[in-house]
Design a protein around this motif. Structure first.
Motif, PDB file in Angstrom:
ATOM      1  N   GLY A  61       0.554  84.683  90.685  1.00 25.52           N
ATOM      2  CA  GLY A  61       0.369  85.430  89.420  1.00 25.52           C
ATOM      3  C   GLY A  61       0.104  84.669  88.248  1.00 25.52           C
ATOM      4  N   ILE A  62       1.253  83.840  87.977  1.00 23.19           N
ATOM      5  CA  ILE A  62       1.247  83.024  86.691  1.00 23.19           C
ATOM      6  C   ILE A  62       0.086  82.128  86.593  1.00 23.19           C
ATOM      7  N   GLY A  63      -0.238  81.415  87.954  1.00 19.65           N
ATOM      8  CA  GLY A  63      -1.318  80.451  87.968  1.00 19.65           C
ATOM      9  C   GLY A  63      -2.744  81.268  87.778  1.00 19.65           C
ATOM     10  N   TYR A  64      -2.834  82.391  87.941  1.00 20.31           N
ATOM     11  CA  TYR A  64      -4.146  83.151  87.903  1.00 20.31           C
ATOM     12  C   TYR A  64      -4.389  83.526  86.385  1.00 20.31           C
ATOM     13  N   ILE A  65      -2.954  84.038  85.861  1.00 20.86           N
ATOM     14  CA  ILE A  65      -3.224  84.377  84.307  1.00 20.86           C
ATOM     15  C   ILE A  65      -3.602  83.029  83.477  1.00 20.86           C
ATOM     16  N   VAL A  66      -3.012  81.679  84.034  1.00 18.44           N
ATOM     17  CA  VAL A  66      -3.330  80.817  83.052  1.00 18.44           C
ATOM     18  C   VAL A  66      -4.817  80.007  83.423  1.00 18.44           C
ATOM     19  N   MET A  67      -5.332  80.284  84.461  1.00 19.67           N
ATOM     20  CA  MET A  67      -6.635  79.712  84.761  1.00 19.67           C
ATOM     21  C   MET A  67      -7.787  80.517  84.296  1.00 19.67           C
ATOM     22  N   THR A  68      -7.291  81.968  83.894  1.00 21.47           N
ATOM     23  CA  THR A  68      -8.637  82.916  83.659  1.00 21.47           C
ATOM     24  C   THR A  68      -8.181  83.210  82.117  1.00 21.47           C
ATOM     25  N   LYS A  69      -7.154  82.505  81.290  1.00 20.25           N
ATOM     26  CA  LYS A  69      -7.207  83.016  79.932  1.00 20.25           C
ATOM     27  C   LYS A  69      -8.366  82.188  79.344  1.00 20.25           C
ATOM     28  N   GLN A  70      -8.816  83.352  78.340  1.00 16.79           N
ATOM     29  CA  GLN A  70      -9.855  82.862  77.488  1.00 16.79           C
ATOM     30  C   GLN A  70      -9.309  82.414  76.205  1.00 16.79           C
ATOM     31  N   GLU A  71      -9.829  81.395  75.689  1.00 16.12           N
ATOM     32  CA  GLU A  71      -9.561  80.813  74.367  1.00 16.12           C
ATOM     33  C   GLU A  71      -9.989  81.909  73.144  1.00 16.12           C
ATOM     34  N   GLU A  72      -9.433  81.961  72.151  1.00 19.89           N
ATOM     35  CA  GLU A  72      -9.574  82.950  71.025  1.00 19.89           C
ATOM     36  C   GLU A  72     -10.972  82.559  70.512  1.00 19.89           C
ATOM     37  N   THR A  73     -11.511  81.397  70.559  1.00 22.21           N
ATOM     38  CA  THR A  73     -12.620  80.963  69.929  1.00 22.21           C
ATOM     39  C   THR A  73     -13.861  81.624  70.845  1.00 22.21           C
ATOM     40  N   GLN A  74     -13.555  81.616  72.283  1.00 18.56           N
ATOM     41  CA  GLN A  74     -14.493  82.151  72.970  1.00 18.56           C
ATOM     42  C   GLN A  74     -14.859  83.627  72.915  1.00 18.56           C
ATOM     43  N   ALA A  75     -13.527  84.262  72.533  1.00 20.80           N
ATOM     44  CA  ALA A  75     -13.606  85.904  72.665  1.00 20.80           C
ATOM     45  C   ALA A  75     -14.295  86.449  71.321  1.00 20.80           C
ATOM     46  N   THR A  76     -14.566  85.438  70.077  1.00 17.52           N
ATOM     47  CA  THR A  76     -15.033  86.155  68.986  1.00 17.52           C
ATOM     48  C   THR A  76     -16.512  85.641  68.988  1.00 17.52           C
TER      49      THR A  76
END
Length: 83
Positions: free
Chosen positions: A25-40
C-alpha cells in the motif's frame, strides 16, 4: 498438531501478511503520487471570467476571438460595445 500451535501459526502468518499489505500500500501511494506542479493548470490557461450578472462563464474561445458559452446559459452577458 493441537489448537494452540495452529492458532499461533495462523496468527504469525496473518501478522506477516499485514506487513506485506502495508508495504504494498505504501509503495502504491508513493509510486502514484502526483507532483504539485503536474496538478496545477499551465499559466497560459486563464481562469473563466464571471460577469457577475448572468452567472454564465465562457467555456472557450473561437479562432476569431469570440467567446463560446455553454448551452445551459439562459441569458448571455451583453456584448462589450466599447471595443
Amino acid at each position: 498438531m493441537d489448537f494452540s500451535t495452529a492458532f499461533h501459526q495462523t496468527s504469525v502468518w496473518m501478522f506477516r501478511l499485514a506487513f506485506v499489505g502495508a508495504a504494498v500500500g505504501i509503495g502504491y501511494i508513493v509510486m502514484t503520487k502526483q507532483e504539485e506542479t503536474q496538478a496545477t493548470a499551465p499559466a497560459s490557461i486563464a481562469a473563466p471570467i464571471d460577469d457577475g450578472v448572468t452567472g454564465c462563464k465562457p467555456i472557450g474561445q473561437t479562432a476569431s476571438g469570440k467567446l463560446v458559452y455553454s448551452m445551459d446559459c439562459d441569458q448571455l452577458p451583453a456584448a462589450d460595445t466599447a471595443k
